[in-house]
Design an enzyme around this catalytic site. Structure first.
Site, short mmCIF file in Angstrom:
data_model
loop_
_atom_site.label_atom_id
_atom_site.label_comp_id
_atom_site.label_asym_id
_atom_site.label_seq_id
_atom_site.Cartn_x
_atom_site.Cartn_y
_atom_site.Cartn_z
N LYS A 1 37.95 -26.12 37.04
CA LYS A 1 38.61 -24.70 36.86
C LYS A 1 39.07 -24.34 38.47
O LYS A 1 39.77 -23.68 38.59
CB LYS A 1 37.53 -23.91 36.43
N GLN B 1 29.97 -20.16 32.87
CA GLN B 1 29.84 -21.66 32.13
C GLN B 1 28.81 -21.70 30.98
O GLN B 1 27.51 -21.47 31.60
CB GLN B 1 29.91 -22.53 33.21
N ASP C 1 37.77 -15.63 28.80
CA ASP C 1 37.38 -16.77 27.69
C ASP C 1 37.77 -16.32 26.47
O ASP C 1 37.77 -16.98 25.54
CB ASP C 1 36.06 -17.21 27.93
#
Ligand code: NDP
Length: 281
Positions: A48, A92, A115
């Site tokens: 990322k 995460q 997300d």
């Protein structure tokens, strides 16, 4: 049969994102938080950060020890919620067991929930009026688009009903006017269901789960699975070698859906920056 090249589609999209970001007065910013030292998560976080560099984004990385308390994590999220340099906040997953992942996701401001896992963004996806696309399913939609694969009026079957892949995937296909069936571990006669699919998306997590006799002739087969085979090699859900010649289009693993997910995260972060600029005008 065409093998869908996710790497190429992803690289192309990242170039477009980079070009669009370069025209903005400020860089889009992404903060990635990793709690603990799960090796797979470390790789995702590294990728990322790399994607941010490629797209010319600003990024911050927080590697916190596994002993981090929920309160400490929520405080950090609150700080990032108020930071104008940060347009996307990503925690995460999975987080260590003593931390409630739902509370963490809900603490991220909906504008920075790139997300699209929080209730507000999930609701918007359900309604079909959304700014942030759920990254993996949106990556699948981009692959279908890149290869001009028709979706409207087709029978689409999604195997898997997780909140991060299966359910949002089904919604995106529905919004694109497919007739959608969602299958899962309790589905009776699964092969009869999957054989009906013009577009078959598998998000199960079992190597070689989708066999040749489960696929219709000429189907488009999209493999979201990221599994390890008996030799520890990365593989998807689909028995690729056996299935491929029966399909019109198929994604490989690796090199299919995988590269798209982070690209869609970059897309959402760019979108968040654009919204912020618009709001501050
Ligand atoms: P989950 O484990 O959350 O969900 C798996 C789904 O598969 C469940 O809905 C489950 O059904 C269903 N399932 C399990 N066994 C069967 C079976 N025998 N028959 C039919 N359905 C079954 O996984 P995720 O959705 O998070 O991930 C799925 C796969 O996609 C994994 O391999 C993961 O690594 C990969 N992945 C890849 C990404 C990428 O970027 N390419 C991103 C995210 C995930 P039930 O609900 O009934 O239990």
């Amino acid at each position: 049969m065409t093998i869908i090249d996710g790497k190429a589609v992803s690289a192309n999209l990242r170039e477009k994102i980079k070009a669009e970001a370069a025209l903005l007065p400020e860089k889009p910013g992404l903060a990635v938080i990793l709690v603990g030292d799960d090796p797979a998560s470390q790789t995702y976080v590294k990728n990322k950060k790399l994607a941010c560099e490629q797209c010319g984004f600003y990024s911050e990385e927080y590697r916190l020890p596994a002993s981090t308390t929920q309160e400490e994590l929520l405080l950090l999220i609150e700080k990032l919620n108020c930071d104008d340099k940060i347009n996307g906040i990503l925690v995460q997953l999975p987080v260590p067991e003593h931390i409630d992942d739902v509370a963490v996701i809900q603490a991220i401001s909906p504008e920075k929930d790139v997300d699209a896992f929080g209730y507000e963004n999930v609701g918007k996806i359900m309604i079909g009026n959304f700014h942030y696309v759920p990254c993996t399913p949106a990556g699948v939609m981009q692959l279908l688009k890149a290869y001009n694969i028709e979706i409207g009026g087709k029978n689409a079957v999604v195997v898997g009903r997780s909140n991060i892949v299966g359910k949002p995937q089904a919604m995106l296909l529905l919004h694109a006017n497919a007739t959608v069936t969602i299958a899962h571990s309790k589905t009776a006669n699964l092969a009869d269901v999957t054989k009906n699919a013009d577009i078959l998306v598998s998000a199960v997590g079992i190597p070689k789960f989708i066999k040749k006799d489960m696929v219709k002739d000429g189907a488009v087969v999209i493999d979201v699975g990221m599994n390890r085979d008996e030799n520890g090699k990365l593989c998807g859900d689909v028995d690729f070698e056996a299935v491929k010649d029966k399909t019109s289009y198929i994604t490989p693993v690796p090199g299919g859906v995988g590269p798209m997910t982070i690209t869609m995260l970059m897309q959402n972060t760019l979108e968040s920056k654009k919204q912020q600029i618009q709001k501050n005008k």
